[in-house]
Design a protein around this motif. Sequence first.
Motif: not given
Length: 142
Positions: A85, A105, A109
């Motif tokens: 992340q 994110f 993504t």
Amino acid sequence: MSLFNKEAWLIFLLVFLCLAVPFGITYYGSNSTFNDQHKRWQPQSSVTSLKMKSYISADQLLLVRNDRVKVKNTCLVFKGFEKGQIMLDLYLLELDPGYAYPQQFSRQTNGNVIRLGDVIYAIKSVNKYSLTLKVLENVGTD
């Protein structure tokens, strides 16, 4: 007859040296001049000499961890990359410049495309210390 003989002077001198040498070393080591010189003698670590700075160019943005960069009407602060992340703080300057909106994110993504404020970016690379974004499009007017 003399008040002190040679042996007494030698004993006095030996006691004086045994007390004066540790005191002198302690004084010299605690002196600020010595501390300044000692810092200059120490080798510079490679981490401090290679410290990167965040920068923005026409088509690319490099964010170094905990470094604040202003892009159009936003400020971005990269907080790190853990467990797949990407974490960063987004400051919307027109709305509330003192409040950070935490963003998190994954690297994958939307095919590596993200929108932060009025700019659309593609994630080029990320590691624990830096994030490189490619500027794809400026959405808003400036």
